[in-house]
Design an enzyme around this catalytic site. Structure first.
Site, PDB file in Angstrom:
ATOM      1  N   ARG A  61      -6.423   2.308   2.372  1.00  0.00           N
ATOM      2  CA  ARG A  61      -6.886   2.313   0.976  1.00  0.00           C
ATOM      3  C   ARG A  61      -8.407   2.283   0.861  1.00  0.00           C
ATOM      4  NH1 ARG A  61      -2.597  -1.301  -2.561  1.00  0.00           N
ATOM      5  NH2 ARG A  61      -0.711  -0.255  -1.831  1.00  0.00           N
ATOM      6  N   ASP A  70      -4.539  -7.299 -16.861  1.00  0.00           N
ATOM      7  CA  ASP A  70      -4.449  -6.977 -15.440  1.00  0.00           C
ATOM      8  C   ASP A  70      -5.860  -7.013 -14.861  1.00  0.00           C
ATOM      9  OD1 ASP A  70      -2.013  -5.556 -13.663  1.00  0.00           O
ATOM     10  OD2 ASP A  70      -4.023  -5.228 -12.873  1.00  0.00           O
TER      11      ASP A  70
END
Length: 276
Positions: free
Chosen positions: A46, A145
């Protein structure tokens, strides 16, 4: 030679055990997430995307850059947070929410503390709209979030058509527009439902939360599993303080808080009430 070092020759960027430990430490400090040692390959995969985008040639150099650049810290956190979700995932929770709302029509606030790409808070909104028979109930739905990218997708409310395949015909036609032309194969949440949900960035490790009290219902599912035990208790205690006495806290399928009887008590499958 460590396992990480032994694969360096096969990798595009140098990546040592020390680099991985620094990533773990930084992510824990910034987001409270405790990465398992088994996540070393995931971290490389990632973050390597960020190194390519920035034309940085090593993880050591990248981590120094993250520490000096606030904007990159956001990319760093976004890259390493997991956002697995679906509409009406763990459906018994939404049955419990409908039952709660029916018994407590005075419910004012619902907080979805890990909204991801929006499927969960929109599932909450669909449940609220169905119980009260209106898109304008006297219920505030806050969805937060830590990942800014998923929040943007959530606000747009556009999804692959197959993501709503398990929904009833009535829910599909009442709550979604069907894409045409270039948008064929996609659906969009109807404007009235999108207006029911307020999306805001929030880091659960932050000392300040922009959440008004009292909160009747908190959905915080499959988030606590990424925190160590002291962090779990700290966050749960803060949430409970925000809740009304007859509130409902909804956890994820792999989360269990029976070890905190001074904070919450079970009231269903992975559902709790605050201890007053």
């Amino acid at each position: 030679m460590t396992a990480l070092q032994s694969t360096d020759a096969q990798r595009e960027f140098p990546y040592s055990r020390r680099d991985f430990e620094r990533v773990k430490s930084l992510l824990f400090k910034q987001a409270g997430i405790n990465l398992a040692d088994s996540k070393d390959a995931m971290v490389y995969s990632r973050l390597a995307r960020r190194l390519r985008a920035l034309e940085i040639h090593s993880f050591k150099e990248y981590l120094a850059y993250v520490g000096s650049c606030k904007d990159e810290m956001e990319h760093f956190i976004n890259a390493l947070t997991t956002n697995l979700t679906a509409f009406f995932r763990e459906p018994h929770h939404f049955d419990a929410l409908a039952n709660y709302l029916t018994k407590r029509p005075q419910t004012k606030r619902i907080w979805c503390a890990a909204s991801s790409t929006g499927e969960e808070p929109y599932s909450i909104a669909m449940t609220v709209a169905s119980v009260f028979g209106t898109f304008t109930p006297n219920v505030q739905i806050l969805a937060t979030d830590i990942d800014s990218k998923v929040l943007q997708k959530a606000r747009e409310g556009v999804y692959a058509q197959n993501s709503i395949s398990q929904l009833s015909y009535d829910y599909k036609t009442q709550f979604f527009y069907r894409g045409k032309g270039a948008q064929t194969g996609r659906v969009r949440v109807v404007d009235e439902l999108r207006k029911m949900v307020q999306f805001e960035p929030l880091n659960l490790m932050s000392p300040n939360w922009s959440v008004d009290a009292p909160v009747d219902v908190i959905f915080c599912r499959n988030v606590m599993i990424y925190f160590d035990r002291p962090t779990q208790r700290k966050i749960l205690a803060r949430m409970v303080k925000l809740m009304c006495n007859d509130g409902m806290y909804v956890a994820g399928h792999s989360e269990n808080f029976t070890m905190y009887p001074e904070l919450v008590a079970p009231m269903g499958k992975t559902i709790y009430r605050p201890v007053v």
